[in-house]
Design a protein around this motif. Sequence first.
Motif, PDB file in Angstrom:
ATOM      1  N   ARG A 106       0.801  -1.217   0.000  1.00  0.00           N
ATOM      2  CA  ARG A 106       0.000   0.000   0.000  1.00  0.00           C
ATOM      3  C   ARG A 106       0.839   1.274   0.000  1.00  0.00           C
ATOM      4  O   ARG A 106       0.294   2.380   0.025  1.00  0.00           O
ATOM      5  N   ASN A 107       2.157   1.136   0.006  1.00  0.00           N
ATOM      6  CA  ASN A 107       2.996   2.327  -0.088  1.00  0.00           C
ATOM      7  C   ASN A 107       2.680   3.069  -1.376  1.00  0.00           C
ATOM      8  O   ASN A 107       2.530   2.463  -2.437  1.00  0.00           O
ATOM      9  N   SER A 108       2.580   4.376  -1.305  1.00  0.00           N
ATOM     10  CA  SER A 108       2.252   5.160  -2.492  1.00  0.00           C
ATOM     11  C   SER A 108       3.440   5.225  -3.451  1.00  0.00           C
ATOM     12  O   SER A 108       4.595   5.369  -3.036  1.00  0.00           O
ATOM     13  N   LEU A 109       3.146   5.097  -4.740  1.00  0.00           N
ATOM     14  CA  LEU A 109       4.161   5.273  -5.781  1.00  0.00           C
ATOM     15  C   LEU A 109       3.936   6.577  -6.550  1.00  0.00           C
ATOM     16  O   LEU A 109       4.533   6.783  -7.594  1.00  0.00           O
ATOM     17  N   GLU A 110       3.111   7.442  -6.004  1.00  0.00           N
ATOM     18  CA  GLU A 110       2.826   8.705  -6.675  1.00  0.00           C
ATOM     19  C   GLU A 110       4.112   9.524  -6.818  1.00  0.00           C
ATOM     20  O   GLU A 110       4.830   9.768  -5.848  1.00  0.00           O
ATOM     21  N   GLY A 111       4.409   9.926  -8.046  1.00  0.00           N
ATOM     22  CA  GLY A 111       5.609  10.696  -8.318  1.00  0.00           C
ATOM     23  C   GLY A 111       6.886   9.875  -8.362  1.00  0.00           C
ATOM     24  O   GLY A 111       7.972  10.407  -8.586  1.00  0.00           O
ATOM     25  N   GLN A 112       6.781   8.571  -8.168  1.00  0.00           N
ATOM     26  CA  GLN A 112       7.958   7.705  -8.106  1.00  0.00           C
ATOM     27  C   GLN A 112       8.226   6.987  -9.423  1.00  0.00           C
ATOM     28  O   GLN A 112       9.315   6.468  -9.634  1.00  0.00           O
ATOM     29  N   LEU A 113       7.222   6.913 -10.301  1.00  0.00           N
ATOM     30  CA  LEU A 113       7.358   6.147 -11.529  1.00  0.00           C
ATOM     31  C   LEU A 113       7.408   7.070 -12.740  1.00  0.00           C
ATOM     32  O   LEU A 113       6.805   8.151 -12.747  1.00  0.00           O
ATOM     33  N   TYR A 114       8.110   6.623 -13.782  1.00  0.00           N
ATOM     34  CA  TYR A 114       8.227   7.404 -15.016  1.00  0.00           C
ATOM     35  C   TYR A 114       7.043   7.096 -15.926  1.00  0.00           C
ATOM     36  O   TYR A 114       7.123   6.277 -16.848  1.00  0.00           O
ATOM     37  N   VAL A 115       5.918   7.736 -15.652  1.00  0.00           N
ATOM     38  CA  VAL A 115       4.710   7.559 -16.442  1.00  0.00           C
ATOM     39  C   VAL A 115       4.152   8.933 -16.781  1.00  0.00           C
ATOM     40  O   VAL A 115       4.546   9.952 -16.231  1.00  0.00           O
ATOM     41  N   ARG A 116       3.196   8.980 -17.721  1.00  0.00           N
ATOM     42  CA  ARG A 116       2.617  10.269 -18.147  1.00  0.00           C
ATOM     43  C   ARG A 116       1.838  10.922 -17.013  1.00  0.00           C
ATOM     44  O   ARG A 116       1.824  12.135 -16.886  1.00  0.00           O
ATOM     45  N   LYS A 117       1.163  10.116 -16.207  1.00  0.00           N
ATOM     46  CA  LYS A 117       0.398  10.639 -15.089  1.00  0.00           C
ATOM     47  C   LYS A 117       0.797   9.873 -13.835  1.00  0.00           C
ATOM     48  O   LYS A 117       1.051   8.673 -13.880  1.00  0.00           O
ATOM     49  N   ASP A 118       0.878  10.584 -12.724  1.00  0.00           N
ATOM     50  CA  ASP A 118       1.216   9.920 -11.472  1.00  0.00           C
ATOM     51  C   ASP A 118       0.138   8.908 -11.107  1.00  0.00           C
ATOM     52  O   ASP A 118      -1.035   9.121 -11.330  1.00  0.00           O
ATOM     53  N   ILE A 119       0.593   7.783 -10.535  1.00  0.00           N
ATOM     54  CA  ILE A 119      -0.353   6.779 -10.072  1.00  0.00           C
ATOM     55  C   ILE A 119      -0.095   6.509  -8.595  1.00  0.00           C
ATOM     56  O   ILE A 119       0.975   6.794  -8.073  1.00  0.00           O
ATOM     57  N   THR A 120      -1.068   5.976  -7.944  1.00  0.00           N
ATOM     58  CA  THR A 120      -0.915   5.666  -6.526  1.00  0.00           C
ATOM     59  C   THR A 120      -0.615   4.199  -6.318  1.00  0.00           C
ATOM     60  O   THR A 120      -0.219   3.775  -5.266  1.00  0.00           O
TER      61      THR A 120
END
Length: 237
Positions: A223-237
Amino acid sequence: MSKNLGRGRPQRTRVEGHELSLAATDYDIVQGIPVTSVQRTLLDIAQELSIDELVAVADQIVCAHNRSFGPKKLPIVDISELHSYIAQHRGLRGIRKLQAAMKLVRVGADSAPETQLRLCINHWALPEFICNFEIKDAAGNPKVAPDLSCPRYRTCAEYDGGHHLTPEQQAKDHDRNFLTTSLGWHQSVINKNDMGNDGLVAITKIARMLVLGGWNDPKNLARNSLEGQLYVRKDIT
């Protein structure tokens, strides 16, 4: 630079001389030059390295592959021989740290980053992952052998380093990923960027795959957030 005991320390400009008691297994001859053997060198550097660093070095020394497919690989030193050699040198500086490291050494890690990922999984108390487990099809034919696998939860992790960026390797990796998924396994592909901050992103990715495989995730790592951690077009949680 070292000489056997009783022969005097070597004296050269900008060279630190030592006297050592060396047995036949402590040195090799390389292109006519006597050098300390791989196992002896591991002993000599033990006092300078951390436990995790020693595990990474020893993993490379004992690395071997005897899979049903792909090229075979022999170890520089067999892991049982390395354990025996270290046991014969109790009392040397750093030996306790090396003995602790050897409890974490596993056969099959192809690179230091793979070792780092395995140790990270251990440190975060995820289920145990093993090196190069062969995943088989319904007929019992081995198809892929991921870097790290947890058979209990049909989950695996691949560490993709820089050489995975070539077009040829990417094509192979795509086939590997397709086969792994087709066999009903949950795969997480990890890269260097995932290993920062104590590997939090890597652990979160792997934890989410483990949950898909039925793991109960007692610490809610998935459940740790990955928001802003991945190289994608839109941040995901």
